[in-house]
Write an enzyme that holds these catalytic residues in place. Sequence first.
Site, PDB file in Angstrom:
ATOM      1  N   GLY A 177       0.814  -1.211   0.000  1.00  0.00           N
ATOM      2  CA  GLY A 177       0.000   0.000   0.000  1.00  0.00           C
ATOM      3  C   GLY A 177       0.849   1.261   0.000  1.00  0.00           C
ATOM      4  O   GLY A 177       0.511   2.257  -0.657  1.00  0.00           O
ATOM      5  N   THR A 178       1.952   1.229   0.726  1.00  0.00           N
ATOM      6  CA  THR A 178       2.834   2.403   0.762  1.00  0.00           C
ATOM      7  C   THR A 178       3.344   2.742  -0.634  1.00  0.00           C
ATOM      8  O   THR A 178       3.309   3.898  -1.061  1.00  0.00           O
ATOM      9  CB  THR A 178       4.009   2.140   1.728  1.00  0.00           C
ATOM     10  OG1 THR A 178       3.514   2.240   3.072  1.00  0.00           O
ATOM     11  CG2 THR A 178       5.136   3.144   1.536  1.00  0.00           C
ATOM     12  N   ASN A 198      -6.996   4.617   9.473  1.00  0.00           N
ATOM     13  CA  ASN A 198      -6.426   3.418  10.075  1.00  0.00           C
ATOM     14  C   ASN A 198      -6.493   3.406  11.588  1.00  0.00           C
ATOM     15  O   ASN A 198      -6.553   2.345  12.209  1.00  0.00           O
ATOM     16  CB  ASN A 198      -4.973   3.233   9.625  1.00  0.00           C
ATOM     17  CG  ASN A 198      -4.140   4.492   9.751  1.00  0.00           C
ATOM     18  OD1 ASN A 198      -4.568   5.577   9.357  1.00  0.00           O
ATOM     19  ND2 ASN A 198      -2.955   4.361  10.307  1.00  0.00           N
ATOM     20  N   GLN A 209      -7.395   0.630   4.199  1.00  0.00           N
ATOM     21  CA  GLN A 209      -8.168   0.077   5.318  1.00  0.00           C
ATOM     22  C   GLN A 209      -9.609  -0.238   4.927  1.00  0.00           C
ATOM     23  O   GLN A 209     -10.314  -0.931   5.672  1.00  0.00           O
ATOM     24  CB  GLN A 209      -8.163   1.057   6.502  1.00  0.00           C
ATOM     25  CG  GLN A 209      -6.791   1.299   7.117  1.00  0.00           C
ATOM     26  CD  GLN A 209      -6.227   0.102   7.855  1.00  0.00           C
ATOM     27  OE1 GLN A 209      -6.939  -0.859   8.170  1.00  0.00           O
ATOM     28  NE2 GLN A 209      -4.937   0.141   8.140  1.00  0.00           N
ATOM     29  N   SER A 234      -3.974  -2.758  -0.109  1.00  0.00           N
ATOM     30  CA  SER A 234      -2.891  -3.561   0.458  1.00  0.00           C
ATOM     31  C   SER A 234      -3.424  -4.952   0.749  1.00  0.00           C
ATOM     32  O   SER A 234      -4.415  -5.106   1.454  1.00  0.00           O
ATOM     33  CB  SER A 234      -2.389  -2.909   1.745  1.00  0.00           C
ATOM     34  OG  SER A 234      -1.536  -3.786   2.437  1.00  0.00           O
ATOM     35  N   HIS A 237      -2.401  -7.519   2.581  1.00  0.00           N
ATOM     36  CA  HIS A 237      -2.393  -8.134   3.917  1.00  0.00           C
ATOM     37  C   HIS A 237      -3.414  -7.501   4.847  1.00  0.00           C
ATOM     38  O   HIS A 237      -3.635  -8.016   5.949  1.00  0.00           O
ATOM     39  CB  HIS A 237      -0.991  -8.109   4.530  1.00  0.00           C
ATOM     40  CG  HIS A 237      -0.545  -6.781   5.064  1.00  0.00           C
ATOM     41  ND1 HIS A 237      -0.540  -6.488   6.412  1.00  0.00           N
ATOM     42  CD2 HIS A 237      -0.087  -5.679   4.441  1.00  0.00           C
ATOM     43  CE1 HIS A 237      -0.076  -5.262   6.576  1.00  0.00           C
ATOM     44  NE2 HIS A 237       0.199  -4.742   5.406  1.00  0.00           N
ATOM     45  N   THR A 269      10.266  -8.216 -11.332  1.00  0.00           N
ATOM     46  CA  THR A 269       9.588  -9.494 -11.496  1.00  0.00           C
ATOM     47  C   THR A 269       8.312  -9.506 -10.665  1.00  0.00           C
ATOM     48  O   THR A 269       8.322  -9.159  -9.487  1.00  0.00           O
ATOM     49  CB  THR A 269      10.511 -10.647 -11.037  1.00  0.00           C
ATOM     50  OG1 THR A 269      11.711 -10.614 -11.810  1.00  0.00           O
ATOM     51  CG2 THR A 269       9.832 -11.999 -11.211  1.00  0.00           C
ATOM     52  N   CYS A 329       2.325   1.792  12.255  1.00  0.00           N
ATOM     53  CA  CYS A 329       3.334   2.417  11.407  1.00  0.00           C
ATOM     54  C   CYS A 329       4.093   3.497  12.156  1.00  0.00           C
ATOM     55  O   CYS A 329       5.170   3.899  11.748  1.00  0.00           O
ATOM     56  CB  CYS A 329       2.687   3.022  10.173  1.00  0.00           C
ATOM     57  SG  CYS A 329       1.730   1.830   9.257  1.00  0.00           S
TER      58      CYS A 329
END
Lengths: 404, 404
Positions: free
Chosen positions: B73-74, B155, B183, B203, B205, B241, B328
């Site tokens: 996401g970053t 978040n 989020q 994101s 995860h 890749t 974070c």
Amino acid sequence: MAGQQVYLDHNATGPMHPEVVAAVLPYIQGGFGNPSAPYAIGQENHRAVDRAREQVAGLVGATAGDVVFTGGGTEANNLAISGAFLGRSEPMRRHLVLSAIEHPSVRETCAWLEAVHGAEVTVVGVGCDGRVRLDELAAALRPDTLLVTVMHANNETGVLQPVAEIGQLLRDRGVRFHVDGVQAAGRIPVDVAAIGCQSYSLSAHKFGGLKGTGALILRDPSGVMPILQGGHQERGWRAGTENVPGIVSMGAAADVARRDLSANMAHGLALRVIFDNLSARIPQCWRNGHAGLRLPNTTSLCCYHADAMSVVLALSSVGISVGTGSACASHSQEPSHVLLAMGLDEQAAFCTIRISTGPENTVEEARWAADQIAQAVERVRLVTAPEDIGGCGEDCPCFAHSSR
Amino acid sequence: MAGQQVYLDHNATGPMHPEVVAAVLPYIQGGFGNPSAPYAIGQENHRAVDRAREQVAGLVGATAGDVVFTGGGTEANNLAISGAFLGRSEPMRRHLVLSAIEHPSVRETCAWLEAVHGAEVTVVGVGCDGRVRLDELAAALRPDTLLVTVMHANNETGVLQPVAEIGQLLRDRGVRFHVDGVQAAGRIPVDVAAIGCQSYSLSAHKFGGLKGTGALILRDPSGVMPILQGGHQERGWRAGTENVPGIVSMGAAADVARRDLSANMAHGLALRVIFDNLSARIPQCWRNGHAGLRLPNTTSLCCYHADAMSVVLALSSVGISVGTGSACASHSQEPSHVLLAMGLDEQAAFCTIRISTGPENTVEEARWAADQIAQAVERVRLVTAPEDIGGCGEDCPCFAHSSR
């Protein structure tokens, strides 16, 4: 071997070692904490990342504090080069030097810095053996040279570059030296201190780890600026939640590669000679690049009059995977810049296949695959119009063409 | 529940869904090809990536051609904002607008563009309910405004932002609108076309996929420049890749999240009320942010006079994981910028914990954890010196403090 898959493109990617799979599964099936979180399972993940940092450092003679985990080798190269350029303390120092055979992640980064950020770029040529010309590199240095970037081993030919000599040349000149070690790490002994570089890139999936994880060994971070902005992960060098499974896989793969290095190199050489010998078995065929100073796992083979893509697809139909030059460029219709830089013409470049083995390949597989390659070349040639042969000519004394 | 782990920090990261684990294991234990390679197992991996592209697009009402897979996401936020700024066709258009509660990957990117690349940045405030002030945002727009960036769901508080209204406001103004949906995606219905944004970040995860993979839904790429240079993967938008296992996990997680969305939201609300009610059970405790316009899984709780880190560590000792504001920022000693922007004072910000549930949490777990939280706060308060209460005062009508 009929009906089986024989994978011979490890320079593109490769399977994970069973021990690496075993190490990473707990982080996929259960242990999912955020390493930045203060509670117990967050800190367990933090320790797993720290352990991997030690393991990766150990593979290349670095210290754990030098390791910055990234999203892959491409990001590591971008960070090393763009980060050093954009973060430099002397604005007038804007000259970059790279070799003509660098990976796209280095070439395109330098081209972007030139087009957008005012860098001046000098490209240093290679000999017909595929090795960077040291004298040309020395002559390219200027008072405003900020950074020199040369890869450790070329992804298409496997040819090893004189990185220690370049490190020696640049020592005490105040010029940063970045080495793209993506193809070298885990395959040959690497000692970043002996090379004397300021940064060195690795990619996990090139030596048995997961895709999507790389590392920059950032031995000297002075004047380097992060290229991804955000949280303070990786000591501020790379924002974003740590990719714990990827990082754990990279650490485990580093340990396995380090332990098995000598055995894997000996095994690779035993396989490589089988593919190298195709240059004698197949008419109008030669091996590209230096005979000896080469990754133990890589053979670049030009089979003249046999279009490489046709050969690759013919081999694919019998279960064999080999590459055409570089996978990273395979969607383009451009001839390999690496082979052109070595003096091959376009026709020769388009007729070159890359065979790169891994520890799991057997001698039996390799012998069978070599036979299949010889047959595929013969079949493809039946439908390909003959044209003049390329290369640097019959008189060329280089190792590359010695088998013609 | 004693001896068990109760994980309540899903806004930091969460476990993979068993179906996602099953989908990804074949790409870890065997199917390892490079999607850019032309032979069979390369192309199999290419198709797996394309399938995931469809799945991720389907989660947020996008088309597969809009999806650019990234390293997280970053990176997606960096690409959306830095890419738009550095690639803009009108050099004088250099004004950026963001809210005061954005994630560090947005805040720091804007700050970097301001410090290094000449951007001018306006920060728009939020009400004490944690929602961006639309009138302030409208007033911040200038003729040279290039881009507005506002997150979909915060978040730390879970508060939903008026992204559709902002999209409406910006329509036909020629101002890009980026939404950080990290989020929100997978937790509430998302329709990027209805929002009318030009880009939207996800994101993996955060909704049951692997760490190290994200995506930018790039609906309008005009004037956007890649931030990682190299190969031509992701149609030139993201070199490197492809992280096939991560991408496959993201696609599978998107499918599961989409299928289970209604059920997960209802379940989340049933758990949330248990944690929301702690504000009535614990003295001098309130819930931060809007009562209703909030992620179904998130409760931000200020327990005054109870240092959040002490509470988190006390809960960790009994097997419960909750967050302190944002993971974070957890290594920093700064108070949460989100809570300060909502009008809380530093003391209140340092006394705020974040409880964020996931589909695997049970009502029984939640009840037990709520009791443990109340006890932990009580214990921590015994050793914490009392100070004046913060927030925006007893007279404040906002939802955030209604339970005081």
